[in-house]
Motif scaffolding. Sequence first.
Motif, PDB file in Angstrom:
ATOM      1  N   UNK A 148       0.831  -1.198   0.000  1.00  0.00           N
ATOM      2  CA  UNK A 148       0.000   0.000   0.000  1.00  0.00           C
ATOM      3  C   UNK A 148       0.871   1.255   0.000  1.00  0.00           C
ATOM      4  N   UNK A 149       1.923   1.264   0.807  1.00  0.00           N
ATOM      5  CA  UNK A 149       2.834   2.409   0.825  1.00  0.00           C
ATOM      6  C   UNK A 149       3.477   2.623  -0.542  1.00  0.00           C
ATOM      7  N   UNK A 207       2.183   1.860  -3.444  1.00  0.00           N
ATOM      8  CA  UNK A 207       1.163   2.410  -4.341  1.00  0.00           C
ATOM      9  C   UNK A 207       0.932   3.895  -4.055  1.00  0.00           C
ATOM     10  N   UNK A 208       0.918   4.266  -2.782  1.00  0.00           N
ATOM     11  CA  UNK A 208       0.719   5.679  -2.417  1.00  0.00           C
ATOM     12  C   UNK A 208       1.911   6.513  -2.855  1.00  0.00           C
ATOM     13  N   UNK A 209       3.113   5.992  -2.639  1.00  0.00           N
ATOM     14  CA  UNK A 209       4.322   6.708  -3.073  1.00  0.00           C
ATOM     15  C   UNK A 209       4.323   6.900  -4.586  1.00  0.00           C
ATOM     16  N   UNK A 210       3.933   5.857  -5.326  1.00  0.00           N
ATOM     17  CA  UNK A 210       3.851   5.984  -6.780  1.00  0.00           C
ATOM     18  C   UNK A 210       2.841   7.058  -7.165  1.00  0.00           C
ATOM     19  N   UNK A 211       1.702   7.064  -6.493  1.00  0.00           N
ATOM     20  CA  UNK A 211       0.667   8.055  -6.793  1.00  0.00           C
ATOM     21  C   UNK A 211       1.150   9.469  -6.482  1.00  0.00           C
ATOM     22  N   UNK A 212       1.973   9.601  -5.452  1.00  0.00           N
ATOM     23  CA  UNK A 212       2.508  10.923  -5.067  1.00  0.00           C
ATOM     24  C   UNK A 212       3.802  11.250  -5.811  1.00  0.00           C
ATOM     25  N   UNK A 213       4.312  10.283  -6.578  1.00  0.00           N
ATOM     26  CA  UNK A 213       5.587  10.438  -7.287  1.00  0.00           C
ATOM     27  C   UNK A 213       6.713  10.787  -6.303  1.00  0.00           C
ATOM     28  N   UNK A 214       6.756  10.023  -5.214  1.00  0.00           N
ATOM     29  CA  UNK A 214       7.755  10.192  -4.162  1.00  0.00           C
ATOM     30  C   UNK A 214       8.425   8.839  -3.954  1.00  0.00           C
ATOM     31  N   UNK A 215       9.727   8.836  -3.842  1.00  0.00           N
ATOM     32  CA  UNK A 215      10.430   7.580  -3.557  1.00  0.00           C
ATOM     33  C   UNK A 215      10.124   7.130  -2.137  1.00  0.00           C
ATOM     34  N   UNK A 216      10.001   5.829  -1.973  1.00  0.00           N
ATOM     35  CA  UNK A 216       9.747   5.273  -0.647  1.00  0.00           C
ATOM     36  C   UNK A 216      10.883   5.654   0.301  1.00  0.00           C
ATOM     37  N   UNK A 217      12.112   5.674  -0.202  1.00  0.00           N
ATOM     38  CA  UNK A 217      13.254   6.019   0.650  1.00  0.00           C
ATOM     39  C   UNK A 217      13.148   7.466   1.141  1.00  0.00           C
ATOM     40  N   UNK A 218      12.658   8.368   0.297  1.00  0.00           N
ATOM     41  CA  UNK A 218      12.461   9.762   0.718  1.00  0.00           C
ATOM     42  C   UNK A 218      11.400   9.846   1.801  1.00  0.00           C
ATOM     43  N   UNK A 219      10.322   9.093   1.604  1.00  0.00           N
ATOM     44  CA  UNK A 219       9.247   9.052   2.597  1.00  0.00           C
ATOM     45  C   UNK A 219       9.790   8.546   3.930  1.00  0.00           C
ATOM     46  N   UNK A 220      10.532   7.446   3.886  1.00  0.00           N
ATOM     47  CA  UNK A 220      11.060   6.855   5.111  1.00  0.00           C
ATOM     48  C   UNK A 220      12.111   7.752   5.763  1.00  0.00           C
ATOM     49  N   UNK A 221      12.870   8.472   4.967  1.00  0.00           N
ATOM     50  CA  UNK A 221      13.865   9.398   5.527  1.00  0.00           C
ATOM     51  C   UNK A 221      13.158  10.507   6.310  1.00  0.00           C
TER      52      UNK A 221
END
Length: 127
Positions: free
Chosen positions: A51-52, A54-68
């Motif tokens: 799910x994360x 899919x949300x990151x893809x929708x927001x065009x944000x890398x998962x690593x950026x989100x986690x950072x």
Amino acid sequence: MILLRRLLGDVLRRQRQRQGRTLREVSSSARVSLGYLSEVERGQKEASSELLSAICDALDVRMSELMREVSDDLSLAELAESAAASDPVPVPVRPRLNSVSVSSVAGVPTGRVTIKAPAEAVDVVAA
């Protein structure tokens, strides 16, 4: 207690709001129900890694950026929690100042000089 799901939801919400997008837009792009995405953003539901992603893809944000960003927020929350749990820092006590008047030094007239210093820091010797 620090809840990771709440921090994660806060970061997701900030990312979405920075882009000026609505929950409806992101939920549609991520193929997630609007209600579920809302619960994830409010920290009420734990999001799976799928799910994360899919949300990151929708927001065009890398998962690593989100986690950072989540990691940075977690560090700040831990510091705040630690500071709140520790004993308060004692307020320094200002020393009481005594006034000493001097009219001459080593026999040389000085005029009138007043020195204010902590009583325990100054030894006055009468000549």
